[in-house]
Design an enzyme around this catalytic site. Structure first.
Site, mmCIF file in Angstrom:
data_model
loop_
_atom_site.group_PDB
_atom_site.id
_atom_site.type_symbol
_atom_site.label_atom_id
_atom_site.label_comp_id
_atom_site.label_asym_id
_atom_site.label_seq_id
_atom_site.Cartn_x
_atom_site.Cartn_y
_atom_site.Cartn_z
ATOM 1 N N ASP A 54 147.573 51.827 60.251
ATOM 2 C CA ASP A 54 146.787 51.491 59.057
ATOM 3 C C ASP A 54 146.994 52.630 58.063
ATOM 4 O O ASP A 54 147.474 53.705 58.434
ATOM 5 C CB ASP A 54 145.298 51.366 59.428
ATOM 6 C CG ASP A 54 144.426 51.100 58.213
ATOM 7 O OD1 ASP A 54 144.798 50.215 57.417
ATOM 8 O OD2 ASP A 54 143.398 51.776 58.034
ATOM 9 N N SER A 55 146.585 52.391 56.824
ATOM 10 C CA SER A 55 146.692 53.455 55.822
ATOM 11 C C SER A 55 145.757 54.617 56.148
ATOM 12 O O SER A 55 145.969 55.729 55.684
ATOM 13 C CB SER A 55 146.335 52.886 54.445
ATOM 14 O OG SER A 55 145.070 52.258 54.503
ATOM 15 N N CYS A 83 146.462 47.113 58.587
ATOM 16 C CA CYS A 83 146.156 47.232 57.158
ATOM 17 C C CYS A 83 146.516 45.936 56.429
ATOM 18 O O CYS A 83 147.650 45.452 56.533
ATOM 19 C CB CYS A 83 146.968 48.395 56.606
ATOM 20 S SG CYS A 83 146.805 48.634 54.841
ATOM 21 N N GLU A 91 133.543 54.255 52.957
ATOM 22 C CA GLU A 91 133.879 55.592 53.466
ATOM 23 C C GLU A 91 132.766 56.598 53.157
ATOM 24 O O GLU A 91 132.574 57.566 53.884
ATOM 25 C CB GLU A 91 135.237 56.045 52.914
ATOM 26 C CG GLU A 91 136.342 55.170 53.496
ATOM 27 C CD GLU A 91 137.753 55.620 53.182
ATOM 28 O OE1 GLU A 91 137.935 56.598 52.450
ATOM 29 O OE2 GLU A 91 138.688 54.950 53.684
ATOM 30 N N CYS A 129 140.347 42.998 54.009
ATOM 31 C CA CYS A 129 140.540 44.451 53.962
ATOM 32 C C CYS A 129 139.840 45.040 55.176
ATOM 33 O O CYS A 129 138.756 44.579 55.555
ATOM 34 C CB CYS A 129 139.950 45.020 52.675
ATOM 35 S SG CYS A 129 139.970 46.825 52.615
ATOM 36 N N HIS A 151 138.079 47.528 55.611
ATOM 37 C CA HIS A 151 136.744 48.116 55.424
ATOM 38 C C HIS A 151 135.634 47.089 55.214
ATOM 39 O O HIS A 151 134.464 47.398 55.428
ATOM 40 C CB HIS A 151 136.754 49.046 54.210
ATOM 41 C CG HIS A 151 137.540 50.300 54.390
ATOM 42 N ND1 HIS A 151 138.868 50.308 54.760
ATOM 43 C CD2 HIS A 151 137.192 51.605 54.250
ATOM 44 C CE1 HIS A 151 139.294 51.555 54.828
ATOM 45 N NE2 HIS A 151 138.297 52.354 54.526
HETATM 46 N N1 DGL Z 1 143.535 49.549 54.907
HETATM 47 C C1 DGL Z 1 143.541 49.036 53.554
HETATM 48 C C2 DGL Z 1 143.574 47.501 53.613
HETATM 49 O O1 DGL Z 1 143.152 46.884 54.579
HETATM 50 C C3 DGL Z 1 142.360 49.537 52.752
HETATM 51 C C4 DGL Z 1 142.436 51.001 52.375
HETATM 52 C C5 DGL Z 1 143.616 51.317 51.465
HETATM 53 O O2 DGL Z 1 143.612 50.920 50.284
HETATM 54 O O3 DGL Z 1 144.541 51.952 51.956
HETATM 55 O O4 DGL Z 1 144.023 46.890 52.683
#
Ligand code: DGL
Length: 270
Positions: A8-9, A71, A150, A182, A184
């Site tokens: 993931d990012s 992600c 976050e 997403c 989050h």
């Molecule tokens: N993990 C990213 C997503 O699910 C969200 C956070 C980011 O923008 O890197 O799109």
């Protein structure tokens, strides 16, 4: 024993890891969070594709048997391009969420929310239309949701008013199902549900992604087995790597994974 690789990012992909651990407790998992380059949601397609390839190459060095792109932005931009570059199966989060949403929607009006990258890629929309050409898709990017989560802002007047603003087009269109596109957004489920109303179905794809991983490992005979091919009873080992700031990652892990993480390793070679 080979592992399931997840990237993931940053920290959000731990929501997928949580579900993988629940459904596949005997599997080893290697997680990589690209915390040096997060967020992906505002980056260009080319950049997200390049980062994703680098992340996959890192995971392949850890001896993984399957890769899960947790992600949504990477799944939207990179997966359609790169999934055939590698021999290991690569699963993203889009298709499992789309399948569940199309199945759940009664009025065929489906909402999708995600980062700017995910929404601009139109990958969710394309996949929904492929599965149900009659479906109407209403999408909205919600760029403030990631920092809210976050920072631990999951409720309150400010959050409520931002959620109302972002979700207005979906509400006006009368969607009966919304994909939380997403990593989050599942943490904002209560306030999103409050704004959309209790009858709207919210799709959090983590569960479906873990089901898909299980199905593929099983069909390719890649599930972790004990001696003589019997099911393994030993709990899987879980390793966590990041490209920067392991302390920040560990601090947020509790919120996304439901438990604290020690031993998060920082790697420099991604
Ligand atoms: N993990 C990213 C997503 O699910 C969200 C956070 C980011 O923008 O890197 O799109």
């Amino acid at each position: 024993m080979k592992s399931i690789g997840v990237f993931d990012s940053g920290v959000g992909g731990l929501t997928v890891v949580r579900e993988l651990i629940r459904q596949l407790p005997n599997e080893n998992i290697v997680y990589f969070g690209d915390t040096a380059r997060v967020p992906y949601g505002i980056k260009s397609r080319e950049t997200v594709i390049r980062f994703s390839i680098e992340n996959i190459l890192f995971l392949l060095k850890q001896d993984v048997k399957l890769i899960c792109v947790a992600c949504n932005t990477a799944s939207s931009f990179a997966l359609p391009v790169i999934k055939n570059y590698f021999r290991a199966p690569i699963i993203g989060v889009i298709t499992p969420g789309v399948r569940e949403a199309v199945y759940a929607s009664q009025n065929k009006r489906i909402g999708v929310i995600g980062t700017k990258g995910t929404i601009n890629s139109r990958t969710y929309e394309t996949e929904i239309k492929q599965l149900d050409p009659k479906a109407k898709v209403v999408s909205a990017s919600c760029p403030l949701f990631v920092p809210f989560v976050e920072e631990g802002w999951l409720s309150g007047e400010v959050v409520l008013s931002v959620v109302r603003g972002y979700l207005k087009p979906l509400k006006d269109a009368g969607v009966d199902t919304v994909i939380l596109g997403c990593t989050h957004y599942p943490l904002l489920k209560p306030v999103i549900q409050q704004v959309l109303g209790k009858d709207v179905v919210l799709i959090d794809s983590a569960k479906q992604v873990a089901c898909e991983v299980k199905k593929i490992l099983s069909s390719e005979d890649l599930l972790n087995r004990g001696k003589g091919g019997r099911p393994a009873y030993r709990p899987g080992r879980h390793s966590f790597y990041v490209s920067d700031n392991p302390e920040w990652f560990s601090g947020l892990a509790q919120r996304f994974l439901g438990r604290q993480l020690k031993n998060v390793k920082k790697v420099n070679n991604v």
